[in-house]
Design a protein around this motif. Structure first.
Motif, PDB file in Angstrom:
ATOM      1  N   LEU A  76       0.853  -1.185   0.000  1.00  0.00           N
ATOM      2  CA  LEU A  76       0.000   0.000   0.000  1.00  0.00           C
ATOM      3  C   LEU A  76       0.893   1.240   0.000  1.00  0.00           C
ATOM      4  CD1 LEU A  76      -3.065   0.674   0.268  1.00  0.00           C
ATOM      5  CD2 LEU A  76      -2.695   0.829   2.732  1.00  0.00           C
ATOM      6  N   ILE A  77       0.607   2.208  -0.912  1.00  0.00           N
ATOM      7  CA  ILE A  77       1.403   3.425  -0.968  1.00  0.00           C
ATOM      8  C   ILE A  77       0.507   4.652  -1.016  1.00  0.00           C
ATOM      9  CG2 ILE A  77       3.327   2.306  -2.156  1.00  0.00           C
ATOM     10  CD1 ILE A  77       2.468   3.901  -4.702  1.00  0.00           C
ATOM     11  N   GLU A  78       1.110   5.783  -0.661  1.00  0.00           N
ATOM     12  CA  GLU A  78       0.511   7.078  -0.945  1.00  0.00           C
ATOM     13  C   GLU A  78       1.416   7.728  -1.975  1.00  0.00           C
ATOM     14  OE1 GLU A  78       0.367   9.809   2.368  1.00  0.00           O
ATOM     15  OE2 GLU A  78       2.526   9.751   2.647  1.00  0.00           O
ATOM     16  N   PHE A  79       0.800   8.325  -2.968  1.00  0.00           N
ATOM     17  CA  PHE A  79       1.531   8.927  -4.085  1.00  0.00           C
ATOM     18  C   PHE A  79       1.027  10.344  -4.232  1.00  0.00           C
ATOM     19  CE2 PHE A  79       2.512   9.794  -8.496  1.00  0.00           C
ATOM     20  CZ  PHE A  79       3.739   9.167  -8.681  1.00  0.00           C
ATOM     21  N   ILE A  80       1.928  11.301  -4.199  1.00  0.00           N
ATOM     22  CA  ILE A  80       1.545  12.708  -4.264  1.00  0.00           C
ATOM     23  C   ILE A  80       2.154  13.310  -5.521  1.00  0.00           C
ATOM     24  CG2 ILE A  80       1.625  14.940  -3.092  1.00  0.00           C
ATOM     25  CD1 ILE A  80       2.071  13.318  -0.456  1.00  0.00           C
TER      26      ILE A  80
ATOM     27  N   ILE B 176      -2.980  10.048  -4.022  1.00  0.00           N
ATOM     28  CA  ILE B 176      -3.723   8.827  -4.311  1.00  0.00           C
ATOM     29  C   ILE B 176      -3.105   7.703  -3.487  1.00  0.00           C
ATOM     30  CG2 ILE B 176      -4.762   9.377  -6.534  1.00  0.00           C
ATOM     31  CD1 ILE B 176      -2.404   8.260  -7.977  1.00  0.00           C
ATOM     32  N   GLU B 177      -3.976   6.849  -2.949  1.00  0.00           N
ATOM     33  CA  GLU B 177      -3.556   5.753  -2.078  1.00  0.00           C
ATOM     34  C   GLU B 177      -4.107   4.450  -2.612  1.00  0.00           C
ATOM     35  OE1 GLU B 177      -4.068   7.973   2.210  1.00  0.00           O
ATOM     36  OE2 GLU B 177      -5.847   7.092   1.281  1.00  0.00           O
ATOM     37  N   GLY B 178      -3.327   3.399  -2.473  1.00  0.00           N
ATOM     38  CA  GLY B 178      -3.786   2.082  -2.886  1.00  0.00           C
ATOM     39  C   GLY B 178      -2.612   1.160  -3.117  1.00  0.00           C
ATOM     40  N   GLN B 179      -2.906   0.017  -3.747  1.00  0.00           N
ATOM     41  CA  GLN B 179      -1.844  -0.923  -4.080  1.00  0.00           C
ATOM     42  C   GLN B 179      -0.899  -0.277  -5.078  1.00  0.00           C
ATOM     43  OE1 GLN B 179      -1.274  -3.812  -2.530  1.00  0.00           O
ATOM     44  NE2 GLN B 179      -3.009  -3.243  -1.238  1.00  0.00           N
ATOM     45  N   GLU B 180       0.387  -0.457  -4.856  1.00  0.00           N
ATOM     46  CA  GLU B 180       1.406   0.256  -5.634  1.00  0.00           C
ATOM     47  C   GLU B 180       1.199   0.153  -7.146  1.00  0.00           C
ATOM     48  OE1 GLU B 180       6.213   0.831  -5.609  1.00  0.00           O
ATOM     49  OE2 GLU B 180       5.424  -1.134  -5.038  1.00  0.00           O
ATOM     50  N   GLN B 181       0.991  -1.034  -7.668  1.00  0.00           N
ATOM     51  CA  GLN B 181       0.839  -1.202  -9.120  1.00  0.00           C
ATOM     52  C   GLN B 181      -0.362  -0.438  -9.647  1.00  0.00           C
ATOM     53  OE1 GLN B 181       0.756  -5.477  -9.482  1.00  0.00           O
ATOM     54  NE2 GLN B 181       2.930  -5.551 -10.020  1.00  0.00           N
ATOM     55  N   LYS B 182      -1.455  -0.461  -8.925  1.00  0.00           N
ATOM     56  CA  LYS B 182      -2.659   0.240  -9.367  1.00  0.00           C
ATOM     57  C   LYS B 182      -2.479   1.757  -9.294  1.00  0.00           C
ATOM     58  CE  LYS B 182      -5.881  -3.457  -8.545  1.00  0.00           C
ATOM     59  NZ  LYS B 182      -7.183  -3.850  -8.058  1.00  0.00           N
ATOM     60  N   VAL B 183      -1.827   2.228  -8.252  1.00  0.00           N
ATOM     61  CA  VAL B 183      -1.589   3.669  -8.108  1.00  0.00           C
ATOM     62  C   VAL B 183      -0.675   4.169  -9.225  1.00  0.00           C
ATOM     63  CG1 VAL B 183      -0.453   5.412  -6.659  1.00  0.00           C
ATOM     64  CG2 VAL B 183      -2.067   3.791  -5.635  1.00  0.00           C
TER      65      VAL B 183
ATOM     66  N   ARG C  63     -15.685   6.777  -9.874  1.00  0.00           N
ATOM     67  CA  ARG C  63     -16.104   5.501 -10.468  1.00  0.00           C
ATOM     68  C   ARG C  63     -14.903   4.574 -10.654  1.00  0.00           C
ATOM     69  NH1 ARG C  63     -16.026   4.448 -15.564  1.00  0.00           N
ATOM     70  NH2 ARG C  63     -16.065   6.629 -16.198  1.00  0.00           N
ATOM     71  N   ARG C  64     -13.858   5.078 -11.280  1.00  0.00           N
ATOM     72  CA  ARG C  64     -12.665   4.269 -11.546  1.00  0.00           C
ATOM     73  C   ARG C  64     -11.978   3.869 -10.239  1.00  0.00           C
ATOM     74  NH1 ARG C  64      -9.944   7.627 -14.697  1.00  0.00           N
ATOM     75  NH2 ARG C  64      -8.994   8.586 -12.892  1.00  0.00           N
ATOM     76  N   ASN C  65     -11.849   4.810  -9.321  1.00  0.00           N
ATOM     77  CA  ASN C  65     -11.127   4.529  -8.088  1.00  0.00           C
ATOM     78  C   ASN C  65     -11.831   3.497  -7.212  1.00  0.00           C
ATOM     79  OD1 ASN C  65      -9.284   6.366  -9.019  1.00  0.00           O
ATOM     80  ND2 ASN C  65      -9.740   7.924  -7.491  1.00  0.00           N
ATOM     81  N   LYS C  66     -13.156   3.518  -7.192  1.00  0.00           N
ATOM     82  CA  LYS C  66     -13.887   2.501  -6.422  1.00  0.00           C
ATOM     83  C   LYS C  66     -13.590   1.118  -6.966  1.00  0.00           C
ATOM     84  CE  LYS C  66     -17.678   5.248  -4.634  1.00  0.00           C
ATOM     85  NZ  LYS C  66     -19.106   5.541  -4.672  1.00  0.00           N
TER      86      LYS C  66
ATOM     87  N   THR D 121      -8.028   5.431  -3.105  1.00  0.00           N
ATOM     88  CA  THR D 121      -8.619   6.549  -2.372  1.00  0.00           C
ATOM     89  C   THR D 121      -7.715   7.763  -2.521  1.00  0.00           C
ATOM     90  OG1 THR D 121      -7.537   5.787  -0.340  1.00  0.00           O
ATOM     91  CG2 THR D 121      -9.823   5.103  -0.681  1.00  0.00           C
ATOM     92  N   GLY D 122      -8.241   8.927  -2.158  1.00  0.00           N
ATOM     93  CA  GLY D 122      -7.380  10.098  -2.239  1.00  0.00           C
ATOM     94  C   GLY D 122      -8.110  11.412  -2.160  1.00  0.00           C
ATOM     95  N   MET D 123      -7.332  12.453  -2.437  1.00  0.00           N
ATOM     96  CA  MET D 123      -7.803  13.831  -2.342  1.00  0.00           C
ATOM     97  C   MET D 123      -7.190  14.630  -3.478  1.00  0.00           C
ATOM     98  SD  MET D 123      -9.124  16.556  -1.089  1.00  0.00           S
ATOM     99  CE  MET D 123      -9.883  15.942   0.395  1.00  0.00           C
ATOM    100  N   LEU D 124      -8.007  15.463  -4.100  1.00  0.00           N
ATOM    101  CA  LEU D 124      -7.564  16.340  -5.177  1.00  0.00           C
ATOM    102  C   LEU D 124      -7.885  17.777  -4.799  1.00  0.00           C
ATOM    103  CD1 LEU D 124      -6.637  16.745  -8.190  1.00  0.00           C
ATOM    104  CD2 LEU D 124      -9.047  16.507  -8.800  1.00  0.00           C
ATOM    105  N   LEU D 125      -6.862  18.622  -4.813  1.00  0.00           N
ATOM    106  CA  LEU D 125      -7.060  20.055  -4.596  1.00  0.00           C
ATOM    107  C   LEU D 125      -6.858  20.758  -5.927  1.00  0.00           C
ATOM    108  CD1 LEU D 125      -5.127  20.882  -1.300  1.00  0.00           C
ATOM    109  CD2 LEU D 125      -7.532  20.331  -1.591  1.00  0.00           C
ATOM    110  N   TYR D 126      -7.679  21.771  -6.174  1.00  0.00           N
ATOM    111  CA  TYR D 126      -7.601  22.530  -7.418  1.00  0.00           C
ATOM    112  C   TYR D 126      -7.723  24.006  -7.094  1.00  0.00           C
ATOM    113  CZ  TYR D 126      -8.855  24.228 -12.065  1.00  0.00           C
ATOM    114  OH  TYR D 126      -8.898  24.913 -13.255  1.00  0.00           O
ATOM    115  N   ASP D 127      -6.748  24.800  -7.541  1.00  0.00           N
ATOM    116  CA  ASP D 127      -6.761  26.231  -7.225  1.00  0.00           C
ATOM    117  C   ASP D 127      -7.126  27.118  -8.413  1.00  0.00           C
ATOM    118  OD1 ASP D 127      -4.492  26.355  -8.826  1.00  0.00           O
ATOM    119  OD2 ASP D 127      -3.154  27.054  -7.241  1.00  0.00           O
TER     120      ASP D 127
END
Length: 138
Positions: free
Chosen positions: A2-6, A51-58, A29-32, A37-43
């Motif tokens: 499991l990784i977090e990727f920023i 984004i968080e999940g299994q390394e290969q999928k992330v 839809r795709r992430n489910k 899982t994750g968070m997106l900020l837009y300015d």
């Protein structure tokens, strides 16, 4: 693992609220399906996303995002192994940092006494304490 990727990116042109909603629905839809899982900020011109999940999928998702025409200047910032998800209830949370400034949602990772690095980066971006171009490797 499991990784977090920023990562950060820019938009070739500002996205309208409806375009951002389309993006959010596509991501959810795709992430489910992929267990991401994750968070997106837009300015209004830049994104910062965790984004968080299994390394290969992330990493596969990151490659897909990097080729998406809604993103340019895509830069990977951090990839860390994690034991637990920090955004486990969000298949993709989106917060816009516009005149309504919805940043209060970023500051609420309930039950966390020690804030994870992803939170610190998102919070700094949300409060304009860091600039995307300052994070760039160019």
């Amino acid at each position: 693992m499991l990784i977090e990727f920023i990562f950060t990116s820019a938009t070739p042109a500002p996205l309208a609220w409806t375009e951002l909603e389309v993006l959010r629905h596509e991501c959810e839809r795709r992430n489910k399906i992929e267990g991401i899982t994750g968070m997106l900020l837009y300015d209004g011109k830049n994104f910062m996303q965790v984004i968080e999940g299994q390394e290969q999928k992330v990493l596969a998702l990151f490659r897909l995002i990097a080729s998406d025409s809604r993103h340019c200047n895509v830069e990977a910032i951090i990839s860390n192994p994690i034991e637990n998800r920090n955004f486990k209830s969000w298949s993709m949370g989106v917060i816009t940092l516009d005149e309504n400034n919805q940043t209060q949602q970023v500051t609420e990772l309930t039950g966390k006494s020690k804030k994870p690095l992803s939170f610190k980066l998102l919070n700094a971006f949300a409060h304009q304490e860091i600039r995307i171009d300052a994070l760039s490797h160019t």
